[in-house]
Design a protein around this motif. Sequence first.
Motif, PDB file in Angstrom:
ATOM      1  N   ASN A  81     -10.718   4.411   8.857  1.00  0.00           N
ATOM      2  CA  ASN A  81     -11.940   3.611   8.918  1.00  0.00           C
ATOM      3  C   ASN A  81     -11.685   2.259   9.581  1.00  0.00           C
ATOM      4  O   ASN A  81     -12.480   1.800  10.398  1.00  0.00           O
ATOM      5  CB  ASN A  81     -12.531   3.407   7.521  1.00  0.00           C
ATOM      6  CG  ASN A  81     -13.116   4.667   6.955  1.00  0.00           C
ATOM      7  OD1 ASN A  81     -13.474   5.605   7.665  1.00  0.00           O
ATOM      8  ND2 ASN A  81     -13.208   4.723   5.630  1.00  0.00           N
ATOM      9  N   TYR A  82     -10.596   1.626   9.205  1.00  0.00           N
ATOM     10  CA  TYR A  82     -10.258   0.332   9.770  1.00  0.00           C
ATOM     11  C   TYR A  82     -10.077   0.447  11.289  1.00  0.00           C
ATOM     12  O   TYR A  82     -10.636  -0.348  12.058  1.00  0.00           O
ATOM     13  CB  TYR A  82      -8.968  -0.216   9.128  1.00  0.00           C
ATOM     14  CG  TYR A  82      -8.541  -1.527   9.719  1.00  0.00           C
ATOM     15  CD1 TYR A  82      -9.006  -2.715   9.202  1.00  0.00           C
ATOM     16  CD2 TYR A  82      -7.681  -1.560  10.808  1.00  0.00           C
ATOM     17  CE1 TYR A  82      -8.632  -3.929   9.759  1.00  0.00           C
ATOM     18  CE2 TYR A  82      -7.309  -2.769  11.377  1.00  0.00           C
ATOM     19  CZ  TYR A  82      -7.775  -3.948  10.852  1.00  0.00           C
ATOM     20  OH  TYR A  82      -7.413  -5.129  11.432  1.00  0.00           O
ATOM     21  N   CYS A  83      -9.303   1.438  11.711  1.00  0.00           N
ATOM     22  CA  CYS A  83      -9.071   1.619  13.142  1.00  0.00           C
ATOM     23  C   CYS A  83     -10.357   1.925  13.881  1.00  0.00           C
ATOM     24  O   CYS A  83     -10.593   1.443  14.984  1.00  0.00           O
ATOM     25  CB  CYS A  83      -8.025   2.709  13.385  1.00  0.00           C
ATOM     26  SG  CYS A  83      -6.376   2.213  12.859  1.00  0.00           S
ATOM     27  N   GLY A  84     -11.207   2.745  13.272  1.00  0.00           N
ATOM     28  CA  GLY A  84     -12.496   3.059  13.882  1.00  0.00           C
ATOM     29  C   GLY A  84     -13.369   1.821  14.035  1.00  0.00           C
ATOM     30  O   GLY A  84     -14.104   1.683  15.019  1.00  0.00           O
ATOM     31  N   ALA A 113       0.835  -1.212   0.000  1.00  0.00           N
ATOM     32  CA  ALA A 113       0.000   0.000   0.000  1.00  0.00           C
ATOM     33  C   ALA A 113       0.868   1.259   0.000  1.00  0.00           C
ATOM     34  O   ALA A 113       0.591   2.218  -0.734  1.00  0.00           O
ATOM     35  CB  ALA A 113      -0.930   0.004   1.215  1.00  0.00           C
ATOM     36  N   ARG A 114       1.934   1.267   0.793  1.00  0.00           N
ATOM     37  CA  ARG A 114       2.843   2.421   0.800  1.00  0.00           C
ATOM     38  C   ARG A 114       3.535   2.585  -0.547  1.00  0.00           C
ATOM     39  O   ARG A 114       3.706   3.707  -1.032  1.00  0.00           O
ATOM     40  CB  ARG A 114       3.879   2.264   1.913  1.00  0.00           C
ATOM     41  CG  ARG A 114       3.314   2.478   3.297  1.00  0.00           C
ATOM     42  CD  ARG A 114       4.421   2.587   4.344  1.00  0.00           C
ATOM     43  NE  ARG A 114       5.577   1.778   4.014  1.00  0.00           N
ATOM     44  CZ  ARG A 114       5.993   0.739   4.715  1.00  0.00           C
ATOM     45  NH1 ARG A 114       5.353   0.350   5.782  1.00  0.00           N
ATOM     46  NH2 ARG A 114       7.063   0.075   4.359  1.00  0.00           N
ATOM     47  N   ARG A 145       4.314  10.111  -7.164  1.00  0.00           N
ATOM     48  CA  ARG A 145       5.305  10.449  -8.193  1.00  0.00           C
ATOM     49  C   ARG A 145       4.646  10.655  -9.552  1.00  0.00           C
ATOM     50  O   ARG A 145       5.124  11.429 -10.372  1.00  0.00           O
ATOM     51  CB  ARG A 145       6.369   9.356  -8.291  1.00  0.00           C
ATOM     52  CG  ARG A 145       7.445   9.469  -7.243  1.00  0.00           C
ATOM     53  CD  ARG A 145       8.623   8.554  -7.523  1.00  0.00           C
ATOM     54  NE  ARG A 145       8.272   7.141  -7.433  1.00  0.00           N
ATOM     55  CZ  ARG A 145       8.183   6.458  -6.307  1.00  0.00           C
ATOM     56  NH1 ARG A 145       8.395   7.038  -5.162  1.00  0.00           N
ATOM     57  NH2 ARG A 145       7.876   5.168  -6.326  1.00  0.00           N
ATOM     58  N   ALA A 146       3.530   9.965  -9.781  1.00  0.00           N
ATOM     59  CA  ALA A 146       2.810  10.087 -11.058  1.00  0.00           C
ATOM     60  C   ALA A 146       1.859  11.285 -11.064  1.00  0.00           C
ATOM     61  O   ALA A 146       1.131  11.482 -12.040  1.00  0.00           O
ATOM     62  CB  ALA A 146       2.040   8.802 -11.343  1.00  0.00           C
ATOM     63  N   GLY A 147       1.868  12.064  -9.989  1.00  0.00           N
ATOM     64  CA  GLY A 147       1.045  13.271  -9.957  1.00  0.00           C
ATOM     65  C   GLY A 147      -0.276  13.117  -9.234  1.00  0.00           C
ATOM     66  O   GLY A 147      -1.152  13.967  -9.361  1.00  0.00           O
ATOM     67  N   ASN A 148      -0.445  12.031  -8.487  1.00  0.00           N
ATOM     68  CA  ASN A 148      -1.693  11.804  -7.772  1.00  0.00           C
ATOM     69  C   ASN A 148      -1.430  11.694  -6.266  1.00  0.00           C
ATOM     70  O   ASN A 148      -1.491  10.610  -5.690  1.00  0.00           O
ATOM     71  CB  ASN A 148      -2.368  10.522  -8.286  1.00  0.00           C
ATOM     72  CG  ASN A 148      -3.691  10.256  -7.596  1.00  0.00           C
ATOM     73  OD1 ASN A 148      -4.267  11.138  -6.988  1.00  0.00           O
ATOM     74  ND2 ASN A 148      -4.157   9.028  -7.694  1.00  0.00           N
ATOM     75  N   PRO A 149      -1.148  12.819  -5.601  1.00  0.00           N
ATOM     76  CA  PRO A 149      -0.876  12.752  -4.160  1.00  0.00           C
ATOM     77  C   PRO A 149      -2.101  12.358  -3.339  1.00  0.00           C
ATOM     78  O   PRO A 149      -1.979  11.995  -2.172  1.00  0.00           O
ATOM     79  CB  PRO A 149      -0.404  14.165  -3.824  1.00  0.00           C
ATOM     80  CG  PRO A 149      -1.016  15.037  -4.865  1.00  0.00           C
ATOM     81  CD  PRO A 149      -1.079  14.179  -6.116  1.00  0.00           C
ATOM     82  N   ALA A 150      -3.291  12.396  -3.937  1.00  0.00           N
ATOM     83  CA  ALA A 150      -4.514  12.017  -3.221  1.00  0.00           C
ATOM     84  C   ALA A 150      -4.507  10.546  -2.817  1.00  0.00           C
ATOM     85  O   ALA A 150      -5.277  10.148  -1.933  1.00  0.00           O
ATOM     86  CB  ALA A 150      -5.742  12.324  -4.075  1.00  0.00           C
ATOM     87  N   ALA A 151      -3.641   9.733  -3.419  1.00  0.00           N
ATOM     88  CA  ALA A 151      -3.570   8.326  -3.041  1.00  0.00           C
ATOM     89  C   ALA A 151      -3.201   8.190  -1.561  1.00  0.00           C
ATOM     90  O   ALA A 151      -3.703   7.288  -0.882  1.00  0.00           O
ATOM     91  CB  ALA A 151      -2.565   7.584  -3.914  1.00  0.00           C
ATOM     92  N   LEU A 198      -5.406   6.284   1.310  1.00  0.00           N
ATOM     93  CA  LEU A 198      -4.848   5.278   2.206  1.00  0.00           C
ATOM     94  C   LEU A 198      -5.084   5.674   3.661  1.00  0.00           C
ATOM     95  O   LEU A 198      -5.488   4.841   4.484  1.00  0.00           O
ATOM     96  CB  LEU A 198      -3.356   5.086   1.930  1.00  0.00           C
ATOM     97  CG  LEU A 198      -2.627   4.077   2.824  1.00  0.00           C
ATOM     98  CD1 LEU A 198      -3.283   2.699   2.757  1.00  0.00           C
ATOM     99  CD2 LEU A 198      -1.160   4.011   2.436  1.00  0.00           C
ATOM    100  N   ALA A 199      -4.860   6.941   3.980  1.00  0.00           N
ATOM    101  CA  ALA A 199      -5.077   7.416   5.350  1.00  0.00           C
ATOM    102  C   ALA A 199      -6.542   7.249   5.757  1.00  0.00           C
ATOM    103  O   ALA A 199      -6.833   6.820   6.883  1.00  0.00           O
ATOM    104  CB  ALA A 199      -4.653   8.875   5.478  1.00  0.00           C
TER     105      ALA A 199
END
Length: 74
Positions: free
Chosen positions: A67-70, A42-43, A51-57, A61-62
């Motif tokens: 959600n998982y932790c919740g 995932a990281r 690097r491909a211009g999509n920092p929203a990834a 992930l966050a």
Amino acid sequence: MTRPPSAAERREMNRRQHAEARQQEQAARGPKGVASAWWDQARTVAADQERAGNPAAWDDLAQFLANYCGRYST
């Protein structure tokens, strides 16, 4: 006659081989190892997307981890 792989192709082959070996090693540890292998992947995916211009990834992930932790936190 086949041409030798380019540097980018060689990098991708090496990365794939390393990831597959790591997944097998982690699978031998059981579910905790499998989870660790997925975390590593995932990281890697998020960094590649950045690097491909999509920092929203990283945001996606966050949010998934939040959600998982919740869901599983007591």
